[in-house]
Motif scaffolding. Structure first.
Motif, PDB file in Angstrom:
ATOM      1  N   GLY A  74       0.838  -1.209   0.000  1.00 42.02           N
ATOM      2  CA  GLY A  74       0.000   0.000   0.000  1.00 42.02           C
ATOM      3  C   GLY A  74       0.863   1.245   0.000  1.00 42.02           C
ATOM      4  O   GLY A  74       0.674   2.169  -0.812  1.00 42.02           O
ATOM      5  N   THR A 127       5.917  -9.891  -1.671  1.00 42.58           N
ATOM      6  CA  THR A 127       5.444 -11.077  -0.931  1.00 42.58           C
ATOM      7  C   THR A 127       4.996 -12.270  -1.800  1.00 42.58           C
ATOM      8  O   THR A 127       5.201 -13.414  -1.389  1.00 42.58           O
ATOM      9  CB  THR A 127       4.296 -10.694   0.018  1.00 42.58           C
ATOM     10  OG1 THR A 127       3.384  -9.857  -0.696  1.00 42.58           O
ATOM     11  CG2 THR A 127       4.812  -9.989   1.244  1.00 42.58           C
ATOM     12  N   ASP A 142      -3.820  -4.182   4.385  1.00 43.81           N
ATOM     13  CA  ASP A 142      -4.163  -5.229   5.361  1.00 43.81           C
ATOM     14  C   ASP A 142      -4.504  -4.708   6.757  1.00 43.81           C
ATOM     15  O   ASP A 142      -5.078  -5.445   7.558  1.00 43.81           O
ATOM     16  CB  ASP A 142      -2.980  -6.207   5.512  1.00 43.81           C
ATOM     17  CG  ASP A 142      -2.867  -7.160   4.338  1.00 43.81           C
ATOM     18  OD1 ASP A 142      -3.563  -6.946   3.327  1.00 43.81           O
ATOM     19  OD2 ASP A 142      -2.064  -8.113   4.424  1.00 43.81           O
ATOM     20  N   THR A 165      -5.287  -8.406   0.341  1.00 46.31           N
ATOM     21  CA  THR A 165      -4.344  -8.825  -0.702  1.00 46.31           C
ATOM     22  C   THR A 165      -3.503  -7.645  -1.193  1.00 46.31           C
ATOM     23  O   THR A 165      -3.883  -6.476  -1.020  1.00 46.31           O
ATOM     24  CB  THR A 165      -5.079  -9.413  -1.925  1.00 46.31           C
ATOM     25  OG1 THR A 165      -5.865  -8.382  -2.512  1.00 46.31           O
ATOM     26  CG2 THR A 165      -5.961 -10.578  -1.569  1.00 46.31           C
ATOM     27  N   TYR A 170       3.648 -12.237 -12.355  1.00 51.22           N
ATOM     28  CA  TYR A 170       4.430 -11.752 -11.219  1.00 51.22           C
ATOM     29  C   TYR A 170       5.627 -10.928 -11.679  1.00 51.22           C
ATOM     30  O   TYR A 170       5.954  -9.908 -11.080  1.00 51.22           O
ATOM     31  CB  TYR A 170       4.854 -12.915 -10.313  1.00 51.22           C
ATOM     32  CG  TYR A 170       3.707 -13.377  -9.420  1.00 51.22           C
ATOM     33  CD1 TYR A 170       2.514 -12.679  -9.400  1.00 51.22           C
ATOM     34  CD2 TYR A 170       3.808 -14.487  -8.606  1.00 51.22           C
ATOM     35  CE1 TYR A 170       1.451 -13.081  -8.615  1.00 51.22           C
ATOM     36  CE2 TYR A 170       2.750 -14.906  -7.808  1.00 51.22           C
ATOM     37  CZ  TYR A 170       1.576 -14.194  -7.824  1.00 51.22           C
ATOM     38  OH  TYR A 170       0.520 -14.585  -7.033  1.00 51.22           O
TER      39      TYR A 170
HETATM   40  P1  FAD Z   1       2.524  -4.936   3.988  1.00 54.26           P
HETATM   41  O1  FAD Z   1       2.910  -5.164   2.576  1.00 54.26           O
HETATM   42  O2  FAD Z   1       2.608  -6.082   4.938  1.00 54.26           O
HETATM   43  O3  FAD Z   1       3.401  -3.740   4.542  1.00 54.26           O
HETATM   44  C1  FAD Z   1       3.304  -3.290   5.855  1.00 54.26           C
HETATM   45  C2  FAD Z   1       4.459  -2.354   6.123  1.00 54.26           C
HETATM   46  O4  FAD Z   1       4.268  -1.674   7.352  1.00 54.26           O
HETATM   47  C3  FAD Z   1       5.802  -3.058   6.225  1.00 54.26           C
HETATM   48  O5  FAD Z   1       6.777  -2.304   5.571  1.00 54.26           O
HETATM   49  C4  FAD Z   1       6.060  -3.080   7.727  1.00 54.26           C
HETATM   50  O6  FAD Z   1       7.435  -3.145   8.045  1.00 54.26           O
HETATM   51  C5  FAD Z   1       5.453  -1.751   8.119  1.00 54.26           C
HETATM   52  N1  FAD Z   1       5.085  -1.610   9.531  1.00 54.26           N
HETATM   53  C6  FAD Z   1       4.635  -2.561  10.371  1.00 54.26           C
HETATM   54  N2  FAD Z   1       4.405  -2.049  11.576  1.00 54.26           N
HETATM   55  C7  FAD Z   1       4.703  -0.733  11.505  1.00 54.26           C
HETATM   56  C8  FAD Z   1       4.674   0.337  12.446  1.00 54.26           C
HETATM   57  N3  FAD Z   1       4.285   0.157  13.702  1.00 54.26           N
HETATM   58  N4  FAD Z   1       5.085   1.550  12.029  1.00 54.26           N
HETATM   59  C9  FAD Z   1       5.476   1.758  10.739  1.00 54.26           C
HETATM   60  N5  FAD Z   1       5.517   0.787   9.828  1.00 54.26           N
HETATM   61  C10 FAD Z   1       5.126  -0.437  10.202  1.00 54.26           C
HETATM   62  N6  FAD Z   1      -1.516 -10.833  -2.220  1.00 54.26           N
HETATM   63  C11 FAD Z   1      -1.854 -10.870  -3.528  1.00 54.26           C
HETATM   64  O7  FAD Z   1      -2.679 -10.047  -3.960  1.00 54.26           O
HETATM   65  N7  FAD Z   1      -1.296 -11.785  -4.372  1.00 54.26           N
HETATM   66  C12 FAD Z   1      -0.380 -12.673  -3.957  1.00 54.26           C
HETATM   67  O8  FAD Z   1       0.100 -13.492  -4.731  1.00 54.26           O
HETATM   68  C13 FAD Z   1       0.012 -12.649  -2.591  1.00 54.26           C
HETATM   69  N8  FAD Z   1       0.929 -13.519  -2.127  1.00 54.26           N
HETATM   70  C14 FAD Z   1       1.298 -13.470  -0.811  1.00 54.26           C
HETATM   71  C15 FAD Z   1       2.239 -14.379  -0.347  1.00 54.26           C
HETATM   72  C16 FAD Z   1       2.618 -14.375   0.987  1.00 54.26           C
HETATM   73  C17 FAD Z   1       3.625 -15.347   1.488  1.00 54.26           C
HETATM   74  C18 FAD Z   1       2.043 -13.431   1.867  1.00 54.26           C
HETATM   75  C19 FAD Z   1       2.442 -13.404   3.318  1.00 54.26           C
HETATM   76  C20 FAD Z   1       1.095 -12.542   1.424  1.00 54.26           C
HETATM   77  C21 FAD Z   1       0.711 -12.559   0.080  1.00 54.26           C
HETATM   78  N9  FAD Z   1      -0.244 -11.669  -0.411  1.00 54.26           N
HETATM   79  C22 FAD Z   1      -0.596 -11.693  -1.740  1.00 54.26           C
HETATM   80  C23 FAD Z   1      -0.880 -10.704   0.487  1.00 54.26           C
HETATM   81  C24 FAD Z   1      -0.121  -9.364   0.420  1.00 54.26           C
HETATM   82  O9  FAD Z   1       1.241  -9.540   0.692  1.00 54.26           O
HETATM   83  C25 FAD Z   1      -0.673  -8.381   1.435  1.00 54.26           C
HETATM   84  O10 FAD Z   1      -2.057  -8.249   1.249  1.00 54.26           O
HETATM   85  C26 FAD Z   1       0.020  -7.043   1.272  1.00 54.26           C
HETATM   86  O11 FAD Z   1       1.353  -7.159   1.688  1.00 54.26           O
HETATM   87  C27 FAD Z   1      -0.674  -5.960   2.081  1.00 54.26           C
HETATM   88  O12 FAD Z   1      -0.019  -4.758   1.848  1.00 54.26           O
HETATM   89  P2  FAD Z   1       0.109  -3.683   3.042  1.00 54.26           P
HETATM   90  O13 FAD Z   1       0.791  -2.514   2.449  1.00 54.26           O
HETATM   91  O14 FAD Z   1      -1.200  -3.504   3.689  1.00 54.26           O
HETATM   92  O15 FAD Z   1       1.039  -4.398   4.114  1.00 54.26           O
END
Ligand code: FAD
Ligand code: NAI
Length: 467
Positions: A50, A77, A354, A363, A437
């Protein structure tokens, strides 16, 4: 034929030109404008899907931007399961955040730290340097005009004792490293002189809990590693390796169409991955788990490696903010936002990905689209402030389909088509999976490294040395 040759030549020149431009660009960041005290400051929490999608699109001519994350890199991921067995190396799917921020028109500040508190009243956040090496200051507060929470989620353990202590998760770089090391430890210990036969069986029993896409893709990668490499290099143990996938629901991958669920389960059967459905883990100890099986019997399952993939739960920071504004935050499952990604009860705080609880699945696809959307909202806010007539419309998600790798060079895909859905599975889908990918990676550098890793592991096999 001559025309075809010409097209190929033009394609090769175009590709080379693109690659050279990308490499030059990467190594020669722009000279950036400094922070402007007259502009508003947007603080972004996180460096995942995000946050990076937002960062790539936000116009830094309009805002000062600051990023706070305990990780100074973005992690791709979807290819993380491949890193647990060495098909791909971890650094190939990591992109330093500065490779992204250095290409913005205005300097973007990055603090490698964790945000520990958000105070929506004073519009400040508290941040802590969580690295092992610290300077004289490791805690401070930072003011914001707008805050974008993109902090992702934690691993769901349901508070079950033993999970954090004995199981491996699969969300972060260190999780994949830990799995790879533990797996090789199990194999080498099983081969130790005079090892008891029942200990060999236990050590070589790899148990995966959770039949969602994470658990399924991990089991698939593990199967490939066992078949292609471990059985070759450890022939004396070849017939002892076992993989079991434990899932509480009646089937794996509930988000996929029923024909792909069946296809996955039959592929797993052919690959001798045992799938225990309607089976719920109740207790976790260091060498065995206790499960309630489909007949409601409590059964012990000894394991060597335990991988836990039972979904997400809110991070402590999200829970803390939700507790502060509990009148508006009424769901324990994540931060509630409206259709403009505004956090209910916290003015000027937005949340994406997430960490939110909404009608969308957690996702990368959703998080990326929300990041892009939010950057366009900020663009419109800046135009409105300049006096232009702009309308901010709600977020609309466009589903591009679901893909998963299921082992033996096979993948499954549910793809939207016209007003319906097409479900495909097999080797051709695997080629499609790889190309999707690769094209979704954020940088040319990552694409280059991942393709190199794929070729390396095909030619030389995966590395079985312990890290
Ligand atoms: P994230 O990508 O998890 O990023 C969160 C960020 O916040 C990280 O940088 C973390 O270090 C940071 N953070 C955490 N706590 C704090 C804090 N207190 N202060 C500041 N920063 C903080 N989705 C798909 O659509 N297709 C796929 O094929 C797919 N494959 C996946 C495979 C695996 C193994 C996993 C685990 C997930 C997969 N997903 C997939 C799901 C996808 O990775 C997540 O939905 C996505 O990462 C969410 O994005 P986000 O930015 O919300 O969180
Ligand atoms: P998930 O929530 O999708 O699946 C977790 C599974 O664990 C559920 O099926 C649940 O029934 C099971 N479970 C829970 N408790 C259990 C217990 N005690 N015993 C046995 N089984 C139990 O979680 P996952 O797979 O980690 O995915 C998280 C998110 O990331 C999802 O939105 C998913 O779509 C996304 N993702 C997508 C991928 C893809 O598109 N290829 C790959 C990986 C993740």
């Amino acid at each position: 034929l001559r025309a075809l040759k010409r097209v190929v030549q033009l394609g090769a020149v175009g590709g080379l030109g693109y690659a050279s431009y990308e490499i030059y660009n990467k190594r020669h960041p722009l000279e950036q404008k400094p922070f402007d005290p007259k502009k508003r400051t947007v603080v972004v929490l996180g460096s995942g899907w995000g946050a990076v999608s937002f960062l790539k699109s936000i116009n830094t001519d309009d805002y000062n931007v600051m990023v706070v994350s305990p990780r100074n890199y973005f992690l791709f991921t979807p290819l993380l399961p491949s890193c647990t067995v060495g098909t791909i190396e971890l650094r190939s799917i990591m992109e330093p955040i500065r490779f992204i921020t250095q290409h913005k028109s205005r300097n973007v500040k990055f603090y490698e730290s964790e945000c520990t508190d958000i105070d929506p009243e004073s519009k400040t956040i508290s941040i802590t340097d969580v690295s092992d090496i610290k300077g004289s200051v490791s805690n401070t507060t930072v003011p914001y005009d707008y805050l974008v929470m993109a902090i992702g989620a934690d691993n769901q353990t349901f508070g079950m004792k033993g999970v954090k202590e004995f199981a491996c998760f699969l969300k972060e770089v260190w999780d994949a490293q830990k799995i790879r090391t533990r797996l090789m430890d199990c194999v080498e210990s099983a081969g130790f002189a005079k090892q008891a036969p029942e200990e060999v069986d236990r050590l070589l029993h790899m148990v995966v809990v959770g039949g969602g896409p994470t658990g399924v893709e991990y089991a698939a990668e593990l199967h490939d590693f066992l078949k292609d490499d471990l059985e070759v290099w450890y022939p004396e143990l070849a017939d002892k390796f076992r993989i079991t996938l434990v899932e509480a629901l009646p089937n794996v991958l509930p988000m996929f169409s029923s024909q792909l669920i069946q296809y996955t389960e039959s592929t797993f059967k052919q690959n001798k991955i045992e799938v225990l459905t309607k089976t719920m883990v109740k207790e976790v100890a260091d060498k065995e788990i206790k499960v309630m099986d489909a007949n409601k019997n409590l059964v012990s399952i000894p394991y060597g490696l335990l991988v836990w993939a039972t979904g997400n739960c809110p991070r402590p920071l999200a829970r803390k903010l939700m507790a502060r504004i509990k009148e508006s935050q009424t769901s324990p499952r994540g931060v509630l936002v409206d259709e403009y990604m505004r956090v209910a009860g916290a003015p000027d705080v937005y949340a994406i990905g997430d960490c939110t609880f909404s009608k969308y699945a957690p996702t990368a696809q959703v998080a990326t689209q929300q990041g892009l959307y939010l950057a366009s909202v900020f663009d419109n806010l800046a135009r409105i402030e300049e006096g232009q007539n702009k309308k901010i419309t709600p977020f609309e998600y466009s589903h591009q389909g679901s893909l998963a790798y299921i082992g033996s060079d096979k993948a499954i895909a549910d793809l939207p088509f016209l007003n319906g859905n097409v479900s495909v599975g097999g080797v051709a889908t695997y080629v499609f999976w790889r190309s999707v990918y690769i094209s979704n990676m954020f940088s040319f550098r990552n694409r280059f490294l991942v393709v190199g890793d794929w070729m390396k592991s095909k030619v030389f096999g995966r590395d079985v040395s312990r890290e």
